[in-house]
Design an enzyme around this catalytic site. Structure first.
Site, PDB file in Angstrom:
ATOM      1  N   ALA A  89       1.163  -1.356   0.077  1.00  0.00           N
ATOM      2  CA  ALA A  89       0.092   0.036   0.076  1.00  0.00           C
ATOM      3  C   ALA A  89       0.745   1.021  -0.017  1.00  0.00           C
ATOM      4  CB  ALA A  89      -0.280   0.094   1.666  1.00  0.00           C
ATOM      5  N   SER A 138      -1.740  -2.757  -4.744  1.00  0.00           N
ATOM      6  CA  SER A 138      -2.547  -2.813  -4.297  1.00  0.00           C
ATOM      7  C   SER A 138      -3.540  -2.082  -4.385  1.00  0.00           C
ATOM      8  CB  SER A 138      -1.774  -2.204  -2.833  1.00  0.00           C
ATOM      9  OG  SER A 138      -2.389  -1.997  -1.828  1.00  0.00           O
ATOM     10  N   TYR A 197      -8.701  -5.829  -0.854  1.00  0.00           N
ATOM     11  CA  TYR A 197      -9.518  -6.573   0.104  1.00  0.00           C
ATOM     12  C   TYR A 197     -10.582  -6.272   0.511  1.00  0.00           C
ATOM     13  CZ  TYR A 197      -5.325  -5.440   2.093  1.00  0.00           C
ATOM     14  OH  TYR A 197      -3.119  -5.508   2.522  1.00  0.00           O
ATOM     15  N   THR A 250      -7.026 -10.628  -0.911  1.00  0.00           N
ATOM     16  CA  THR A 250      -6.050 -11.223   0.220  1.00  0.00           C
ATOM     17  C   THR A 250      -7.391 -11.526   1.444  1.00  0.00           C
ATOM     18  OG1 THR A 250      -4.552  -9.285  -0.778  1.00  0.00           O
ATOM     19  CG2 THR A 250      -4.592 -10.156   2.296  1.00  0.00           C
ATOM     20  N   ARG A 291      -0.187  -3.799  14.599  1.00  0.00           N
ATOM     21  CA  ARG A 291       1.382  -3.031  14.471  1.00  0.00           C
ATOM     22  C   ARG A 291       1.418  -2.445  15.722  1.00  0.00           C
ATOM     23  NH1 ARG A 291      -0.804  -3.180   8.385  1.00  0.00           N
ATOM     24  NH2 ARG A 291      -0.368  -4.970   8.005  1.00  0.00           N
ATOM     25  N   LYS A 324      -4.975 -14.936  -1.867  1.00  0.00           N
ATOM     26  CA  LYS A 324      -3.097 -14.146  -1.514  1.00  0.00           C
ATOM     27  C   LYS A 324      -3.558 -14.408   0.380  1.00  0.00           C
ATOM     28  CE  LYS A 324       0.240 -10.208  -1.037  1.00  0.00           C
ATOM     29  NZ  LYS A 324      -0.654  -9.766   0.316  1.00  0.00           N
ATOM     30  N   HIS A 331       1.852 -12.117   4.951  1.00  0.00           N
ATOM     31  CA  HIS A 331       1.776  -9.961   4.443  1.00  0.00           C
ATOM     32  C   HIS A 331       2.866  -9.766   4.829  1.00  0.00           C
ATOM     33  CE1 HIS A 331      -2.290  -7.886   3.531  1.00  0.00           C
ATOM     34  NE2 HIS A 331      -1.117  -7.475   3.776  1.00  0.00           N
ATOM     35  N   ASP A 347       5.592 -15.758  -0.860  1.00  0.00           N
ATOM     36  CA  ASP A 347       5.713 -14.218  -0.488  1.00  0.00           C
ATOM     37  C   ASP A 347       6.385 -14.320   0.878  1.00  0.00           C
ATOM     38  OD1 ASP A 347       4.093 -12.861   1.182  1.00  0.00           O
ATOM     39  OD2 ASP A 347       3.682 -12.094  -0.455  1.00  0.00           O
ATOM     40  N   ARG A 358      15.451 -11.559  -0.588  1.00  0.00           N
ATOM     41  CA  ARG A 358      15.977 -10.718  -0.139  1.00  0.00           C
ATOM     42  C   ARG A 358      17.343 -11.243  -1.059  1.00  0.00           C
ATOM     43  NH1 ARG A 358      11.810  -9.334   1.360  1.00  0.00           N
ATOM     44  NH2 ARG A 358      11.799  -8.452   3.024  1.00  0.00           N
TER      45      ARG A 358
HETATM   46  C1  LIG Z   1       4.461  -1.590   3.388  1.00  0.00           C
HETATM   47  C2  LIG Z   1       3.827  -2.931   3.258  1.00  0.00           C
HETATM   48  C3  LIG Z   1       2.614  -2.565   3.120  1.00  0.00           C
HETATM   49  C4  LIG Z   1       1.579  -3.871   2.312  1.00  0.00           C
HETATM   50  N1  LIG Z   1       0.542  -3.727   1.967  1.00  0.00           N
HETATM   51  C5  LIG Z   1       0.179  -5.035   1.024  1.00  0.00           C
HETATM   52  C6  LIG Z   1      -1.640  -3.988   0.798  1.00  0.00           C
HETATM   53  O1  LIG Z   1      -1.978  -3.809   0.179  1.00  0.00           O
HETATM   54  N2  LIG Z   1      -2.221  -5.871   0.345  1.00  0.00           N
HETATM   55  C7  LIG Z   1      -1.695  -7.042   0.439  1.00  0.00           C
HETATM   56  O2  LIG Z   1      -2.182  -7.918   0.221  1.00  0.00           O
HETATM   57  N3  LIG Z   1      -0.698  -7.182   0.749  1.00  0.00           N
HETATM   58  C8  LIG Z   1       0.295  -6.161   1.362  1.00  0.00           C
HETATM   59  N4  LIG Z   1       1.030  -6.357   2.242  1.00  0.00           N
HETATM   60  C9  LIG Z   1       2.177  -7.659   2.171  1.00  0.00           C
HETATM   61  C10 LIG Z   1       2.553  -7.979   0.769  1.00  0.00           C
HETATM   62  O3  LIG Z   1       1.981  -8.008   0.157  1.00  0.00           O
HETATM   63  C11 LIG Z   1       4.009  -8.990   0.784  1.00  0.00           C
HETATM   64  O4  LIG Z   1       2.481 -10.075   2.040  1.00  0.00           O
HETATM   65  C12 LIG Z   1       5.257  -9.249   2.334  1.00  0.00           C
HETATM   66  O5  LIG Z   1       5.750  -7.304   1.701  1.00  0.00           O
HETATM   67  C13 LIG Z   1       5.503  -9.954   1.811  1.00  0.00           C
HETATM   68  O6  LIG Z   1       7.190  -9.288   2.523  1.00  0.00           O
HETATM   69  P1  LIG Z   1       8.276  -8.997   2.057  1.00  0.00           P
HETATM   70  O7  LIG Z   1       7.843  -7.495   2.229  1.00  0.00           O
HETATM   71  O8  LIG Z   1       9.402  -9.051   2.923  1.00  0.00           O
HETATM   72  O9  LIG Z   1       9.244  -8.929   0.574  1.00  0.00           O
HETATM   73  C14 LIG Z   1       1.944  -5.271   2.356  1.00  0.00           C
HETATM   74  C15 LIG Z   1       3.185  -4.835   2.673  1.00  0.00           C
HETATM   75  C16 LIG Z   1       4.172  -4.185   3.415  1.00  0.00           C
HETATM   76  C17 LIG Z   1       5.695  -4.254   4.115  1.00  0.00           C
END
Ligand SMILES: Cc1cc2nc3c(=O)[nH]c(=O)nc-3n(C[C@H](O)[C@H](O)[C@H](O)COP(=O)(O)O)c2cc1C
Length: 365
Positions: free
Chosen positions: A86, A113, A137, A163, A172, A239, A263, A294, A298
């Site tokens: 996001a 997103s 969502y 998701t 958080r 997801k 997530h 996911d 890295r």
């Molecule tokens: C800042 C941030 C915002 C995220 N926003 C969403 C989102 O809007 N929708 C969603 O399905 N997942 C969201 N996620 C989860 C990511 O899609 C993903 O599952 C996750 O970042 C993967 O892990 P990584 O950051 O270690 O690569 C978000 C993750 C982060 C770090």
């Protein structure tokens, strides 16, 4: 900025993290970097990759390794996809427009997103001919939600990524301690009116969490998927699946693909990494649909490990935001190309010149 040479310090994805941190406002940085509770899930996502070892084979012709692959009919430069995250204007003023350009330049599929700072239509235009999926969502307001779903196909999105690990937002603590609230330029663009809740700072709580409680429909079940299919004929991807039971149910409900995800450790503070649960999901799915994963990817090494445990592709979240913060679209491209180059090197070093040859024999715990 895009004309400047990339910073020479960033030789691996982790290098981008430190460079990005210096550029992003502290409370936005915490939103990006943070996770739920004690953040054990973030650590475990990484730790799981540390427990896996690759098994190199030698004297194999690796003079022409190839990372290209096909996922749901899309030809991709590598099995790396941009995860939906996001609010990209937290990282860079060009936000998702830069991410879309950067991903397109790297030949990478970008999952946008639902909570983006530019509209899905603007992002689609910025990405040009590159393939794109839209993450959703499930909102309480069915009219609003259905409208967004129907816009997706018109805007050129080729799949919907629902998701399913977010009936409510995880706890958080960083965001609560920062009393996180969004600036006006960081509010979600796909909604006609940004909820005032998101920009209202309240003591000891996160406006993003408060808005999620109000907006997300925590009552949806497997039975509701039929409604979604009634509003869009796009392939549906789920997801946030982390058990064999739910993977089987997903396949029975005809999903096009599954994303094994917690997530990025932002929901349940669960001490099991997504790589740890990947094999049980792959076994349950038994080839009936693609399985993506996911959380903590890295490096090219991590990509190879995930493929060896049966993933068809991986998604990366935070690293893309680091690249975006460091150098806009060019930074995104650089992070994604780095992962691809690293994967090529690992393939050569383990004697697996094709993605198909990175099978279960290539890895052990
Ligand atoms: C800042 C941030 C915002 C995220 N926003 C969403 C989102 O809007 N929708 C969603 O399905 N997942 C969201 N996620 C989860 C990511 O899609 C993903 O599952 C996750 O970042 C993967 O892990 P990584 O950051 O270690 O690569 C978000 C993750 C982060 C770090």
């Amino acid at each position: 900025m895009a004309d400047e040479p990339p910073p020479h310090e960033a030789l691996c994805v982790d290098d981008f993290e430190a460079l990005a941190r210096a550029k992003v406002r502290a409370d936005y940085w915490d939103y990006i970097a943070g996770g739920a509770g004690s953040e054990r899930a973030i650590a475990e996502n990484r730790a799981a990759f540390g427990r896996a070892v690759l098994r190199p084979r030698v004297l194999v012709d690796v003079s022409a390794c190839a990372t290209t692959t096909t996922v749901l009919g899309h030809d991709l430069a590598s099995p790396v996809i941009v995860a939906p995250t996001a609010y990209h204007r937290m990282s860079h003023p060009d936000g998702e427009l830069a991410t879309a350009r950067g991903a397109a330049d790297a030949g990478v599929l970008y999952v946008t997103s639902f909570f983006s700072n530019y509209t899905m239509e603007e992002i689609a235009r910025a990405g040009g001919a590159a393939p794109r999926w839209l993450q959703l969502y499930w909102l309480h307001d069915r009219e609003l939600f259905g409208g967004v779903v129907e816009r997706a196909a018109d805007a050129g999105y080729e799949a919907l990524v629902l998701t399913v690990d977010t009936p409510v937002l995880g706890l958080r603590l960083r965001d609560a301690r920062n009393s996180l609230a969004l600036d006006p330029e960081t509010v979600p663009a796909n909604l006609t009116a940004a909820p005032t809740l998101l920009t209202t700072r309240t003591g000891n709580s996160s406006a993003v969490a408060a808005q999620a409680v109000q907006a997300f429909d925590a009552s949806i079940t497997w039975n509701d998927l039929a409604w979604l299919r009634g509003r869009s004929s796009l392939p549906l991807i789920l997801k946030g699946i982390v058990t064999a039971e739910d993977a089987r149910l997903a396949v029975e409900h005809g999903v096009a693909a599954i994303v094994v995800s917690n997530h990025g450790g932002r929901q349940l503070d669960n001490p099991i990494g997504t790589l740890d649960v990947l094999p049980e999901v792959v076994e349950a799915v038994a080839g009936r649909c693609p399985v993506l994963v996911d959380g903590g990817v890295r490096s090219g090494h991590d990509v190879a490990v995930a493929l060896a445990f049966g993933a068809d592709a991986v998604l990366v979240g935070r690293p893309v935001l680091w690249g975006l913060a460091v150098d806009g679209a060019a930074g995104v491209t650089r992070v994604l190309r780095l992962l691809q180059t690293e994967l090529l090197r690992v393939m050569a070093l383990i004697g697996r010149p094709t993605l198909a040859s990175i099978d279960a024999s290539a890895v052990r715990w």
